[in-house]
Design a protein around this motif. Structure first.
Motif, PDB file in Angstrom:
ATOM      1  N   TYR A 255      51.966  36.987  -3.742  1.00 22.45           N
ATOM      2  CA  TYR A 255      52.864  37.858  -4.241  1.00 22.45           C
ATOM      3  C   TYR A 255      53.023  38.823  -4.329  1.00 22.45           C
ATOM      4  O   TYR A 255      54.731  39.465  -4.254  1.00 22.45           O
ATOM      5  CB  TYR A 255      53.322  36.410  -5.466  1.00 22.45           C
ATOM      6  CG  TYR A 255      54.951  36.921  -6.212  1.00 22.45           C
ATOM      7  CD1 TYR A 255      55.951  36.426  -6.115  1.00 22.45           C
ATOM      8  CD2 TYR A 255      53.741  38.428  -7.159  1.00 22.45           C
ATOM      9  CE1 TYR A 255      56.739  36.660  -6.806  1.00 22.45           C
ATOM     10  CE2 TYR A 255      55.344  38.269  -8.264  1.00 22.45           C
ATOM     11  CZ  TYR A 255      56.886  37.880  -8.031  1.00 22.45           C
ATOM     12  OH  TYR A 255      57.455  38.211  -8.352  1.00 22.45           O
ATOM     13  N   ALA A 256      51.713  39.603  -4.865  1.00 26.37           N
ATOM     14  CA  ALA A 256      51.857  40.867  -4.987  1.00 26.37           C
ATOM     15  C   ALA A 256      51.810  41.516  -4.153  1.00 26.37           C
ATOM     16  O   ALA A 256      52.194  42.700  -3.821  1.00 26.37           O
ATOM     17  CB  ALA A 256      50.141  41.125  -5.238  1.00 26.37           C
ATOM     18  N   SER A 257      51.407  41.191  -2.649  1.00 28.73           N
ATOM     19  CA  SER A 257      51.564  41.824  -1.273  1.00 28.73           C
ATOM     20  C   SER A 257      53.361  41.901  -0.691  1.00 28.73           C
ATOM     21  O   SER A 257      53.994  43.215  -0.740  1.00 28.73           O
ATOM     22  CB  SER A 257      51.140  41.558  -0.542  1.00 28.73           C
ATOM     23  OG  SER A 257      49.864  41.433  -0.295  1.00 28.73           O
ATOM     24  N   ALA A 258      53.755  41.020  -0.955  1.00 33.37           N
ATOM     25  CA  ALA A 258      55.088  40.816  -0.887  1.00 33.37           C
ATOM     26  C   ALA A 258      55.691  41.560  -1.555  1.00 33.37           C
ATOM     27  O   ALA A 258      57.045  42.628  -1.214  1.00 33.37           O
ATOM     28  CB  ALA A 258      56.072  39.829  -0.323  1.00 33.37           C
ATOM     29  N   PHE A 259      55.475  41.953  -3.258  1.00 35.38           N
ATOM     30  CA  PHE A 259      56.145  42.371  -4.062  1.00 35.38           C
ATOM     31  C   PHE A 259      56.397  44.209  -3.712  1.00 35.38           C
ATOM     32  O   PHE A 259      57.386  44.925  -4.160  1.00 35.38           O
ATOM     33  CB  PHE A 259      55.925  41.474  -5.431  1.00 35.38           C
ATOM     34  CG  PHE A 259      56.631  42.335  -6.498  1.00 35.38           C
ATOM     35  CD1 PHE A 259      57.112  41.459  -7.391  1.00 35.38           C
ATOM     36  CD2 PHE A 259      56.118  44.077  -7.250  1.00 35.38           C
ATOM     37  CE1 PHE A 259      58.290  42.168  -8.543  1.00 35.38           C
ATOM     38  CE2 PHE A 259      57.104  44.298  -8.385  1.00 35.38           C
ATOM     39  CZ  PHE A 259      57.799  43.852  -9.279  1.00 35.38           C
ATOM     40  N   LEU A 260      54.666  44.317  -3.552  1.00 38.14           N
ATOM     41  CA  LEU A 260      54.547  45.421  -3.296  1.00 38.14           C
ATOM     42  C   LEU A 260      55.317  46.080  -2.075  1.00 38.14           C
ATOM     43  O   LEU A 260      56.286  47.124  -2.004  1.00 38.14           O
ATOM     44  CB  LEU A 260      53.551  45.566  -2.614  1.00 38.14           C
ATOM     45  CG  LEU A 260      53.385  47.298  -1.832  1.00 38.14           C
ATOM     46  CD1 LEU A 260      53.162  48.693  -3.463  1.00 38.14           C
ATOM     47  CD2 LEU A 260      51.339  47.553  -1.821  1.00 38.14           C
ATOM     48  N   LYS A 261      56.319  44.932  -0.834  1.00 32.71           N
ATOM     49  CA  LYS A 261      56.478  45.663   0.542  1.00 32.71           C
ATOM     50  C   LYS A 261      58.133  45.825  -0.051  1.00 32.71           C
ATOM     51  O   LYS A 261      58.814  46.691   0.259  1.00 32.71           O
ATOM     52  CB  LYS A 261      56.436  44.712   1.397  1.00 32.71           C
ATOM     53  CG  LYS A 261      55.026  44.620   2.606  1.00 32.71           C
ATOM     54  CD  LYS A 261      55.327  43.493   3.284  1.00 32.71           C
ATOM     55  CE  LYS A 261      53.707  43.723   4.173  1.00 32.71           C
ATOM     56  NZ  LYS A 261      53.591  42.794   4.947  1.00 32.71           N
ATOM     57  N   GLN A 262      58.835  44.364  -1.114  1.00 31.20           N
ATOM     58  CA  GLN A 262      59.978  44.739  -1.439  1.00 31.20           C
ATOM     59  C   GLN A 262      60.333  46.418  -2.341  1.00 31.20           C
ATOM     60  O   GLN A 262      61.394  46.442  -2.749  1.00 31.20           O
ATOM     61  CB  GLN A 262      60.406  43.308  -2.100  1.00 31.20           C
ATOM     62  CG  GLN A 262      61.996  43.806  -2.574  1.00 31.20           C
ATOM     63  CD  GLN A 262      62.389  42.250  -2.562  1.00 31.20           C
ATOM     64  OE1 GLN A 262      61.789  40.957  -2.786  1.00 31.20           O
ATOM     65  NE2 GLN A 262      63.269  41.597  -3.175  1.00 31.20           N
ATOM     66  N   HIS A 263      59.263  46.495  -3.538  1.00 24.62           N
ATOM     67  CA  HIS A 263      59.555  47.518  -5.056  1.00 24.62           C
ATOM     68  C   HIS A 263      58.913  48.445  -4.215  1.00 24.62           C
ATOM     69  O   HIS A 263      59.449  49.229  -5.354  1.00 24.62           O
ATOM     70  CB  HIS A 263      59.187  46.511  -5.841  1.00 24.62           C
ATOM     71  CG  HIS A 263      60.176  45.332  -6.548  1.00 24.62           C
ATOM     72  ND1 HIS A 263      61.374  44.964  -6.655  1.00 24.62           N
ATOM     73  CD2 HIS A 263      59.605  43.903  -6.166  1.00 24.62           C
ATOM     74  CE1 HIS A 263      62.232  44.136  -6.783  1.00 24.62           C
ATOM     75  NE2 HIS A 263      60.869  43.079  -6.289  1.00 24.62           N
ATOM     76  N   GLY A 264      57.683  48.800  -4.023  1.00 28.04           N
ATOM     77  CA  GLY A 264      57.079  49.758  -3.634  1.00 28.04           C
ATOM     78  C   GLY A 264      55.995  50.199  -4.688  1.00 28.04           C
ATOM     79  O   GLY A 264      55.096  50.813  -4.521  1.00 28.04           O
TER      80      GLY A 264
END
Length: 998
Positions: A255-264
């Motif tokens: 979740y954290a990795s996907a969150f980073l890709k989407q929100h920066g």
């Protein structure tokens, strides 16, 4: 005390006789006399029980704390052992735990001074041991050796291993549930324990049980947490949870990795998801997420798919589950989220949907009939084209048995049978019935549908309406029949025309041969040569027409490949056309390049035919200058050569437009009534066919007004029999023009209805030394043949009243084996016609116009005919002849003729083939002779007779002929003896025939 002071309190420990400690407390005083202590007095109280109680209390609380302080269960068991040893003897101790179902007993801790660590039993089935006894009774026990023996004798337990002197056992209980047993024991001293020790152990055991249960639960919880964490972090799922304020309470790394890709940026605990805003999130997306969260927080689980835009502009798809996290009381404070990346799946689905739409568009516009049936052969899918083709709407046919659409249902059963056997079928013709009842022919391509286990699931296929195709086929068949009738009529016309043309030519050429053999003046000789050349030219035109008719009838011209001298072939062409070129003052030459093989394998006759056509045209269309023939090997692969022939002239040339007309039938470039050059227009067309037949091609290079170069190629191998080719060439050059006359006057019957032909043939036969009698039709031939012992009959085919075929049939019926050879004289020069005549009873044939050499060769070939009586005589004495005259067994003249025909290798192969073929035939015939089934060998005898005479094996062939005659006449008394003679002949043949070719 020795200082004079009073000791009011003293604590000490005494040891009993058995070395047991006794804890004492009290006071001590001293009596002095003369300044010296003379008496001591002590008053002591036994406080052992109090000390034990204190220690027991300490141990009890210590064990309670061990569940928290111990890192694992093994550490806990060791700590329990140490604490317990503070209050009782624990040299030998074990802790055994059982499962709730009491199926097995696990020795979680085991210390025994008589067993090594390797000997300890870690686990055993729940049985009848001491531990199981205590667990079953649920009571503590203080047992001496005799008590244990008594219990064992009563069958209440069964002890394994060394028996202790004393044993203390207490069940480990958690509430009403017994989880195991704790026990201490001693193998030497019974009095090491007292009754009060069992109370201590039992008191402590409850706390031990609680500590063990607590630690086991803790370990189980830790293990469960580890598993949950592994699940939480493993795989490709994104997992998170939020509280009622939409703040993050947990999340995994995915979740954290996907969150980073989407929100920066990385997510943090307590981050409120409602407040996140960036350029990648549209207001519609935020609103959509919030609605899903609100519904989940109200207790409604959510399942949805959503597309999200990343910071890099790419789009990903997620499948999301939102569920309340319910507590034991049914309430919840948080919701969990699980998301899976389904981008690839979604893209595939969208592509599939696009393809399905495309397929449906194609399916609905399908011109053929697509269908699918189930395992019961009921229609489950049908293309909309069924409406146009059969008149049904799609919904009308779904679920209907496929047999309803077949005009003949058994055809469907046959289709299913083939499909189950083969798997697929193509071009299966059947008949379907339309809604109106019309029977329509269909062509089906189908394959079987099966599951993984191979069970039949139905058929999938495509059908095409064959109505128009059937009509076209019918028209084509009708057109083919018309064309075949036309071709047959043309072939018949050409055969008849050949007959009509060759009949007068027979007279012309025959008379020319006769004139040539008479004494003539120089001027008359010139006239005779002119007549010969004219007749040869006319015969060449006729042969061109016949060759063309074969080509147009789809029959390949016969090719007879053999070794030839290419230089000699060019000499022949030069000799043939040199005089004609000289008459026009043309320079006529030929040239062969040095690297071109001299001796090659090809059909010399066809090669000369092409060269003759092209050279004749070159001289014909050249009025001044020169004509040159150039021969060059242009390529070779090591085995085959490609040789090019170029015939170059300085004649009138050809325009580009006229080049397109060359090599077509009956085409001449000058078709005016005042044309200068003659011809049939067939030469180039036939040359094209012949060059292709020889493995090559043909073409032309020309400049109008400057001349032309016609070229053609052939594909051939280099000949290896060079010496034989040269020998044959020398023999050809040395052949006499005049045919040598017979010295013994052969007796000949000549049958022909044409007076001129009679006159010519009779004259030719007379010059050969033959005695000839004439017959003008079939009836006369029968009458004369049955009355006179002719040696050879020459029979015309086409005659009035009765033709030659019928006459031959009747003569052979009446004369039987006495019938002399009957040779067809036919103006039907096509090879198929000649073969037809021979299959109808003729023994051989010569083609008109007949030449003296043709007649002579036929008489030589067939004259060895003898009467049956003579054959029998010869058969009786042939063995003696073989001993005295070896040459008589194989006719040297026949061998030489075969060598001249095809070379020594060709002739030898014929004799080898006879050995290979006759051997098995004789073996099979021998079995039939031994069983006296003589009629069964007639076909073998007939075959060996013909081959024997052809190869010049006259003695062998005569024996075979006699046997055939005797069997047909039912005279079988000498057949066994004759067959033995045949075997001897064949054995002798195998020994000597190869010597003829050395």
């Amino acid at each position: 005390m020795y200082k004079g002071e009073h000791v009011n309190k003293i604590e000490t420990v005494f040891l009993t006789k058995t070395n047991k400690p006794v804890h004492l407390i009290g006071s001590i005083s001293c009596t002095w006399q003369n300044g010296k202590p003379v008496l001591s007095r002590a008053i002591l109280h036994d406080i052992t029980d109090r000390i034990k109680a204190e220690r027991l209390q300490k141990v009890y609380y210590s064990i309670a704390n061990l569940a928290i302080s111990s890192k694992d269960l093994q550490s806990l068991y060791g700590a329990i052992h140490r604490e317990l040893s503070k209050i009782i003897e624990t040299n030998n101790i074990f802790i055994a735990l059982c499962d709730d179902e009491r199926t097995k007993l696990q020795f979680a801790y085991y210390v025994d001074q008589y067993k090594s660590e390797d000997e300890n039993v870690s686990e055993r089935p729940f049985s009848n041991g001491m531990a199981e006894y205590i667990i079953k009774t649920g009571k503590p026990a203080y047992l001496l050796r005799e008590d244990i023996i008594e219990l064992e004798q009563k069958g209440l337990l069964q002890l394994v291993g060394k028996m202790p002197e004393v044993m203390l056992c207490s069940p480990l209980s958690v509430g009403d549930r017994i989880i195991g047993v704790i026990a201490v024991q001693d193998y030497k001293k019974q009095d090491i324990y007292v009754n009060s020790d069992i109370e201590i152990l039992h008191f402590i055991s409850n706390q031990v049980a609680l500590a063990i249960e607590r630690k086991r639960n803790e370990v189980q919880i830790n293990n469960q947490n580890a598993r949950l964490k592994a699940i939480f972090e493993s795989g490709s799922h994104h997992i998170w949870s939020i509280d009622k304020n939409s703040c993050l309470t947990s999340f995994n790394q995915n979740y954290a990795s996907a969150f980073l890709k989407q929100h920066g940026f990385m997510p943090q605990f307590d981050l409120c998801l409602r407040e996140i805003k960036n350029q990648g999130l549209t207001s519609e997306t935020v609103k959509e997420w919030n609605e899903y969260y609100e519904n989940a927080l109200q207790g409604f689980p959510q399942h949805f798919e959503i597309d999200l835009t990343q910071l890099d502009g790419s789009t990903i798809w997620r499948e999301v589950y939102l569920n309340p996290i319910y507590l034991e009381d049914g309430s919840f404070e948080e919701i969990s989220g699980i998301a899976l990346d389904i981008t690839e799946k979604k893209l595939s689905q969208m592509a599939l949907a696009k393809e399905e739409e495309k397929f449906r568009s194609i399916f609905e516009s399908f011109q053929d009939l697509y269908y699918r049936t189930d395992e019961e052969n009921k229609v489950v899918l049908m293309s909309p084209s069924v409406t146009e083709m059969l008149g049904y709407q799609v919904h009308e046919v779904i679920g209907i048995p496929a047999t309803s659409f077949y005009a003949y249902p058994e055809e469907l059963m046959n289709l299913v049978y083939i499909l189950k056997k083969e798997g697929t079928i193509r071009n299966f013709e059947t008949n379907l019935v339309s809604k109106s009842g019309t029977i329509i022919p269909f062509l089906l391509n189908a394959h079987i549908l099966i599951d993984k286990e191979g069970h039949y699931l139905g058929i999938e296929g495509v059908g095409r309406d064959m109505t128009e195709l059937k009509q076209t086929q019918t028209e084509l068949i009708r057109a083919k029949e018309v064309a075949e009738d036309s071709a047959y009529a043309k072939t018949l016309f050409l055969a008849n025309m050949s007959h009509e043309l060759r009949t007068p030519m027979n007279g012309i050429i025959g008379m020319i041969d006769l004139l040539h053999s008479t004494e003539t003046t120089e001027e008359q000789t010139e006239y005779i040569d002119t007549l010969r050349k004219s007749s040869d030219a006319l015969l060449a035109i006729l042969n061109d027409i016949l060759d063309l008719s074969k080509i147009q009838a789809g029959k390949l011209l016969q090719i007879n490949e053999m070794g030839i001298d290419l230089h000699y072939a060019l000499e022949k062409i030069y000799s043939l056309f040199a005089n004609r070129a000289n008459l026009k003052d043309l320079d006529f030459t030929y040239n062969i390049t040095p690297h071109t093989p001299r001796f090659i394998v090809t059909d010399e006759t066809r090669l000369l035919q092409i060269l003759s056509n092209l050279t004749s045209n070159a001289i014909k269309f050249t009025n001044a200058g020169k004509v040159t023939i150039q021969v060059n090997s242009i390529s070779s692969d090591g085995e085959f050569y490609t040789i090019m022939f170029r015939i170059k002239d300085s004649g009138i040339g050809i325009t580009n437009a006229d080049k397109q007309l060359l090599f077509t039938n009956f085409t001449q470039l000058d078709n005016t009534s005042t044309k200068t050059f003659g011809g049939t227009g067939l030469g180039l067309a036939i040359s094209k066919q012949l060059s292709e037949l020889l493995g090559g091609d043909i073409g032309v290079e020309s400049i109008y007004g400057e001349g032309s170069t016609f070229w053609f190629t052939i594909r051939c191998q280099e000949a290896l029999n060079q010496e034989e080719i040269l020998n044959n060439r020398n023999k050809d050059k040395g052949k006499p023009i005049e045919s040598e006359a017979f010295t013994d006057e052969p007796y000949i019957l000549l049958v022909d209805d044409n007076g001129i032909n009679q006159k010519v043939a009779q004259k030719l036969l007379a010059k050969l030394g033959c005695r000839t009698e004439l017959a003008s039709n079939g009836f006369e031939a029968i009458s004369q043949a049955t009355a006179n012992p002719y040696e050879v009959i020459f029979m015309d085919i086409q005659m009035p009243e009765m033709d030659g075929i019928e006459a031959t049939k009747r003569i052979k019926e009446q004369l039987g084996d006495k019938c002399p050879p009957i040779i067809a004289m036919t103006a039907y020069s096509m090879k198929d016609d000649a073969e037809k005549f021979m299959s109808q009873g003729m023994d051989d044939y010569v083609s008109k116009p007949i030449k003296s050499t043709d007649l002579q060769n036929m008489i030589k070939k067939w004259r060895p005919f003898k009467t049956p009586a003579a054959i029998i005589e010869d058969a009786e004495v042939i063995t003696d002849e073989l001993e005295t005259e070896e040459v008589a067994f194989i006719d040297d003249e026949v061998v030489q003729q075969l060598i001249e025909l095809g070379g020594k290798d060709f002739a030898l192969q014929l004799f080898v083939d006879f050995e290979d073929e006759a051997g098995p035939l004789i073996e099979e015939a021998k079995k039939e002779v031994q069983s006296q089934q003589y009629d069964n060998i007639l076909s073998t005898l007939h075959q060996m007779k013909g081959t024997g005479f052809t190869l010049g094996l006259n003695p062998l062939a005569e024996v075979v002929k006699k046997m055939e005659h005797d069997i047909k006449q039912k005279n079988v008394s000498n057949v066994d003896q004759d067959f033995e003679l045949l075997e001897d002949h064949f054995t002798y043949y195998k020994q000597i025939y190869r010597e003829k070719f050395i």
